[in-house]
Write a protein that holds these residues in place. Sequence first.
Motif, short mmCIF file in Angstrom:
data_model
loop_
_atom_site.label_atom_id
_atom_site.label_comp_id
_atom_site.label_asym_id
_atom_site.label_seq_id
_atom_site.Cartn_x
_atom_site.Cartn_y
_atom_site.Cartn_z
N GLU A 128 -8.25 -27.15 52.08
CA GLU A 128 -9.23 -26.06 52.12
C GLU A 128 -8.68 -24.85 52.84
O GLU A 128 -8.87 -23.71 52.40
N ALA A 129 -8.00 -25.09 53.96
CA ALA A 129 -7.42 -23.98 54.71
C ALA A 129 -6.37 -23.25 53.87
O ALA A 129 -6.32 -22.01 53.86
N MET A 131 -6.23 -23.12 50.58
CA MET A 131 -6.91 -22.40 49.51
C MET A 131 -7.56 -21.12 50.03
O MET A 131 -7.48 -20.08 49.39
N ASN A 132 -8.18 -21.19 51.20
CA ASN A 132 -8.81 -20.00 51.79
C ASN A 132 -7.76 -18.95 52.12
O ASN A 132 -7.97 -17.76 51.90
N GLU A 133 -6.62 -19.37 52.62
CA GLU A 133 -5.54 -18.44 52.94
C GLU A 133 -5.01 -17.80 51.67
O GLU A 133 -4.76 -16.59 51.63
N GLN A 134 -4.87 -18.58 50.61
CA GLN A 134 -4.38 -18.06 49.35
C GLN A 134 -5.36 -17.04 48.77
O GLN A 134 -4.95 -15.99 48.30
N GLU A 135 -6.66 -17.34 48.83
CA GLU A 135 -7.67 -16.39 48.35
C GLU A 135 -7.62 -15.11 49.15
O GLU A 135 -7.73 -14.01 48.62
N TYR A 136 -7.44 -15.22 50.47
CA TYR A 136 -7.37 -14.05 51.33
C TYR A 136 -6.16 -13.19 50.95
O TYR A 136 -6.27 -11.97 50.84
#
Length: 142
Positions: A128-129, A131-136
Amino acid sequence: MPCVRTLLGLLAALAVGGAVAFLGYCLYFDRKRRGDPAFNWDAGGSGGTGLWDPEKNEKLQERFLQEVQMGELWLSRGEHRMGVEHLSNALLVCGQPQELLKVFKHTLPPKVFEMLLHKIPLICQQFEANMNEQEYLEDDPD
């Protein structure tokens, strides 16, 4: 002799029927895949790489194999903690983690498999971390 001919005819019919069934299976899932809104060959216009990027898939496969090999190496040395660390990394990049867990269940010692199961929530948090970093990073205009 008529029995042999009948048997061969039956086997030929089964082979053709199996081939037709397999072709139908392939066509059904190809249609289902193409109808899925998440499937997109060219995400974001002509400059995008889309969801299916062969180069990225190749890198993931290499990483997966490397992590499994490192996990096996550490386990063979008796370093269970390091082995589990690498096997959990393999689960993280694996395309079918449930299937991989089934393999691990049958191939790993019970103690090691239990250690791996306890690590799964941490793997999910890490995923999850990431994926969130990639989206950011994708949303960042720089």
